[in-house]
Design a protein around this motif. Structure first.
Motif, short mmCIF file in Angstrom:
data_model
loop_
_atom_site.label_atom_id
_atom_site.label_comp_id
_atom_site.label_asym_id
_atom_site.label_seq_id
_atom_site.Cartn_x
_atom_site.Cartn_y
_atom_site.Cartn_z
N LYS A 38 21.44 15.52 -4.68
CA LYS A 38 22.61 15.00 -5.39
C LYS A 38 23.44 14.11 -4.47
N GLU A 39 23.42 14.39 -3.17
CA GLU A 39 24.18 13.59 -2.21
C GLU A 39 23.33 12.52 -1.53
N LEU A 40 22.12 12.36 -2.00
CA LEU A 40 21.25 11.33 -1.42
C LEU A 40 21.86 9.95 -1.61
N VAL A 41 21.90 9.17 -0.56
CA VAL A 41 22.41 7.80 -0.63
C VAL A 41 21.24 6.86 -0.34
N ASN A 42 20.84 6.10 -1.35
CA ASN A 42 19.74 5.16 -1.18
C ASN A 42 20.20 3.97 -0.35
N GLY A 43 19.34 3.53 0.54
CA GLY A 43 19.66 2.38 1.38
C GLY A 43 19.09 1.09 0.82
N ALA A 44 19.85 0.00 0.94
CA ALA A 44 19.43 -1.30 0.41
C ALA A 44 18.75 -2.13 1.49
N LEU A 45 17.87 -3.03 1.03
CA LEU A 45 17.17 -3.96 1.92
C LEU A 45 17.15 -5.34 1.27
N PRO A 46 16.99 -6.40 2.06
CA PRO A 46 16.92 -7.75 1.47
C PRO A 46 15.75 -7.87 0.50
N PHE A 47 16.00 -8.46 -0.66
CA PHE A 47 15.02 -8.49 -1.74
C PHE A 47 13.71 -9.15 -1.32
N TRP A 48 13.75 -10.44 -0.98
CA TRP A 48 12.52 -11.18 -0.73
C TRP A 48 11.85 -10.76 0.56
N ASP A 49 12.61 -10.47 1.59
CA ASP A 49 12.00 -10.01 2.85
C ASP A 49 11.25 -8.70 2.64
N THR A 50 11.85 -7.82 1.85
CA THR A 50 11.22 -6.53 1.58
C THR A 50 9.96 -6.69 0.76
N ALA A 51 10.04 -7.54 -0.27
CA ALA A 51 8.86 -7.78 -1.11
C ALA A 51 7.74 -8.43 -0.29
N LYS A 52 8.10 -9.40 0.55
CA LYS A 52 7.10 -10.08 1.36
C LYS A 52 6.46 -9.12 2.36
N ASN A 53 7.27 -8.29 2.97
CA ASN A 53 6.75 -7.34 3.95
C ASN A 53 5.78 -6.35 3.30
N LEU A 54 6.12 -5.89 2.11
CA LEU A 54 5.22 -4.98 1.41
C LEU A 54 3.91 -5.69 1.06
N PHE A 55 4.02 -6.93 0.57
CA PHE A 55 2.83 -7.65 0.15
C PHE A 55 1.85 -7.82 1.31
N PHE A 56 2.37 -8.02 2.51
CA PHE A 56 1.50 -8.24 3.66
C PHE A 56 1.12 -6.95 4.39
N ASN A 57 1.96 -5.92 4.29
CA ASN A 57 1.74 -4.75 5.15
C ASN A 57 1.74 -3.41 4.43
N SER A 58 2.06 -3.37 3.14
CA SER A 58 2.23 -2.12 2.41
C SER A 58 3.40 -1.33 3.03
N ALA A 59 3.45 0.00 2.80
CA ALA A 59 4.60 0.77 3.27
C ALA A 59 4.17 2.21 3.55
N GLN A 60 5.14 3.06 3.75
CA GLN A 60 4.94 4.42 4.25
C GLN A 60 3.94 5.22 3.42
N HIS A 61 3.04 5.90 4.12
CA HIS A 61 2.03 6.80 3.55
C HIS A 61 0.96 6.08 2.73
N ALA A 62 0.98 4.76 2.70
CA ALA A 62 -0.03 4.01 1.95
C ALA A 62 -0.53 2.85 2.80
N ASP A 63 -0.91 3.13 4.03
CA ASP A 63 -1.36 2.09 4.96
C ASP A 63 -2.67 1.48 4.46
N SER A 64 -2.59 0.25 3.99
CA SER A 64 -3.79 -0.41 3.48
C SER A 64 -4.43 -1.34 4.50
N LEU A 65 -3.68 -1.74 5.53
CA LEU A 65 -4.22 -2.58 6.61
C LEU A 65 -5.00 -3.77 6.04
N HIS A 66 -4.40 -4.42 5.08
CA HIS A 66 -5.10 -5.44 4.31
C HIS A 66 -4.70 -6.87 4.67
N LYS A 67 -3.83 -7.07 5.62
CA LYS A 67 -3.23 -8.40 5.81
C LYS A 67 -4.26 -9.48 6.11
#
Length: 620
Positions: free
Chosen positions: A255-284
């Protein structure tokens, strides 16, 4: 025969061999790879190594505690956080709890990894083989996929997606019905609704709606969706009752969890190239070949047959989905969306819609397999008729002295299975290298060759330190059920694995009231360290004895030689939580001021930890 003719003959035979191999069933290659990967694990035994974060320090305890209480009807696990509701320790794969009931934790974990590894290879092999018709491409993708460093503790939530896709295709084509439904049952019991269930159900539902619109839906497709949904509802019935009827027995700390924000396009680009936590695809390194294959194939669209065009459309749609997942991830981390979530209460506040990215490991290797198959077995003009025919025709043309002999040879080389196999290997080399150095196989081979002194890895035996835990139990000399312990700079996981009862712990769903009570213990320390206070207050899943001297660190081993100079804990508040002993990673110099009694220092040769044992006043 002239040398030139001999060379042509050998070239022809090698291409025929590759073509024949591509048509064979090669699923057994996964068994060979499995044997190779598990040899170092078998040799190392308790000295094997795996990533600890979110795996050996937390999620594994969900299996261990559920296994200990299996069949008892208990609704509270008393070992953790002073007693935690079972809903706060749901395993990621319910079926694997049985392994931890039947076997020691290490054996159960390795068996779980074995199942995940084998289903990862077989699922990717079958999915790629079904969609491309190529056994060689299927083996390449299956081998890459099963070697990814995806935590096996999450069951098939990531690694089982290709197998589920294969089942979906079977039901779509109305074949292999029994096998597909059996795996649907297995998938539902070895994954979790919150981790991947809602993602695959969402895509399945979209596929059904699309099929209904095209008037090509069938009963097996709908029954498959209903079956998987029923399994998830049954396994997660408490969660559904809580969401629908608000029947939770306590208010969660989320209930007290505070979600943290990140820059929209930088975050999307980083995921597209590197994926994210617990789903390491190593696909770049696969991205450029995928785009190149798609773009170049578009120029030959008119020369493509119907089957190849369907693959091109499927590959294009797959790329759209992968890009869309990246955009969705960036959107979910975007400041306005995060602000909206933080202003919500309950489910909407902590629901992770962005977890669609867990499809990335499966998605990228399926996408590469599809794109490469556009050139491998699906070509222009006569490519689909087989390389052997083309080679034969080219030889005849060469003998007849056609003017375009050189052009024909260039074309036949480019379209030959042998050349394409070489291209496949070369294109995959950077990815194979990346997978190698990040794989669990490499970790354990490195550990076997060099040891922790060089690698820095912490073996299973050293992390859980069973002998050390037994020495601590003997030093206290009481039944573990009679008291609770807390940890300073140390993960509570080893103590929990040994059977100690703890006042601290790591859980993503425990009572908010307990978090507030625990915060009283460390309140003065948090005032000195705002960064640590923010970590605890805005997340709080790690309910540890954080402080101003070592902050939120919890992996401080004996080599760190920590000395706490002026801790200011509320020992009375800690005692009210039932705590009677503290396991500290370092000496507490002001222990007397805190009214703590030092009972001794303990370590073993193999243990990662060196533990100073302190007793609270009522235990002295």
């Amino acid at each position: 025969m002239r040398p030139e003719g001999k060379k042509v003959h050998i070239w022809h035979r090698v291409n025929e061999l590759v073509t024949a191999l591509d048509r064979l069933s090669l699923w057994w290659v996964g068994l060979l790879l499995f044997c190779i990967v598990f040899i170092p694990l078998f040799i190392l035994g308790e000295d094997c190594v795996f990533p600890i974060h979110d795996q050996l320090d937390e999620t594994i305890m969900c299996y261990v505690l559920n296994a200990r209480h299996m069949g008892t009807g208990d609704t509270v696990f008393p070992e953790l956080l002073g007693g935690i509701n079972t809903s706060g320790m749901q395993p990621s794969a319910m079926l694997f709890v049985l392994l931890y009931r039947l076997f020691p934790a290490l054996t159960a974990f390795l068996l779980q990894y074995a199942v995940v590894f084998l289903f990862g290879f077989l699922g990717m092999y079958l999915a790629v083989k079904e969609t491309t018709g190529s056994s060689i491409v299927a083996v390449a993708m299956g081998g890459c996929f099963c070697m990814l460093p995806i935590p096996p503790i999450y069951g098939l939530s990531v690694i089982g997606v290709p197998f589920l896709l294969w089942c979906f295709i079977n039901l779509w084509k109305q074949k292999r019905i029994v096998c597909s439904f059996l795996f649907l049952l297995f998938f539902g019991l070895t994954t979790h609704l919150v981790l991947i269930g809602y993602v695959v159900l969402g895509f399945w539902l979209l596929a059904i709606l699309w099929a209904l619109k095209k008037k090509c839906c069938n009963r097996w497709l709908c029954l498959g969706f209903g079956t998987l949904m029923l399994i998830y509802v049954t396994v997660n019935r408490d969660l559904f009752f809580e969401l629908i009827f608000r029947s939770g027995s306590y208010v969660s700390h989320r209930k007290e969890l505070v979600n943290g924000a990140l820059p929209f396009w930088d975050t999307a680009k980083n995921l597209f190239f590197n994926s994210a936590q617990h789903a390491d695809s190593l696909h770049k390194y696969l991205i450029f070949p995928v785009f190149a294959a798609l773009i170049l194939r578009v120029f030959f669209y008119r020369q493509m047959d119907g089957k190849c065009r369907k693959r091109l459309l499927a590959a294009t749609a797959g790329m759209g989905i992968l890009a869309g997942i990246a955009v969705l991830y960036g959107f979910c981390k975007w400041q306005p969306v995060v602000d909206f979530k933080n202003n919500c209460n309950g489910f909407l506040r902590y629901f992770q819609l962005e977890r669609f990215y867990w499809l990335y490991p499966a998605g990228w290797y399926l996408e590469f397999g599809l794109c490469f198959s556009l050139w491998w077995r699906c070509g222009t003009e006569k490519e689909d008729e087989g390389a052997g025919v083309e080679v034969g025709e080219t030889v005849e043309r060469a003998k007849s002295g056609e003017k375009k002999r050189t052009t024909e040879w260039i074309r036949i080389v480019l379209c030959s299975p042998l050349f394409q196999l070489v291209v496949l290997v070369l294109v995959l080399l950077p990815t194979l290298q990346l997978i190698k150095v990040n794989s669990y196989f490499y970790m354990n081979v490195n550990q076997y060759n060099n040891g922790s002194g060089v690698t820095g890895y912490i073996p299973w035996k050293s992390f859980y330190a069973e002998e050390l835990m037994q020495e601590l139990e003997n030093a206290i000399g009481r039944n573990k059920e009679e008291y609770r312990v807390a940890h300073l700079g140390i993960s509570p996981a080893p103590a929990l694995m040994h059977g100690f009862y703890t006042t601290d712990g790591y859980s993503n769903n425990y009572p908010l009231e307990y978090k507030h009570r625990f915060r009283r213990v460390i309140e003065k320390e948090l005032k000195i360290s705002p960064e640590t206070a923010g970590y605890f207050d805005t997340w709080g899943s790690r309910c540890y004895l954080f402080n101003s001297e070592t902050g939120s660190l919890w992996m401080l081993g004996k080599q760190h030689q920590i000395v706490y100079k002026s801790l200011d804990f509320d020992i009375t508040a800690l005692a009210e939580l039932g705590c009677e002993y503290i396991f500290s990673c370092g000496v507490i110099q002001n222990a007397e001021k805190l009214d703590l009694e030092l009972l001794g220092y303990f370590e073993t040769e193999d243990s990662y930890w060196g533990i100073w044992l302190y007793a609270l006043p009522q235990a002295s």
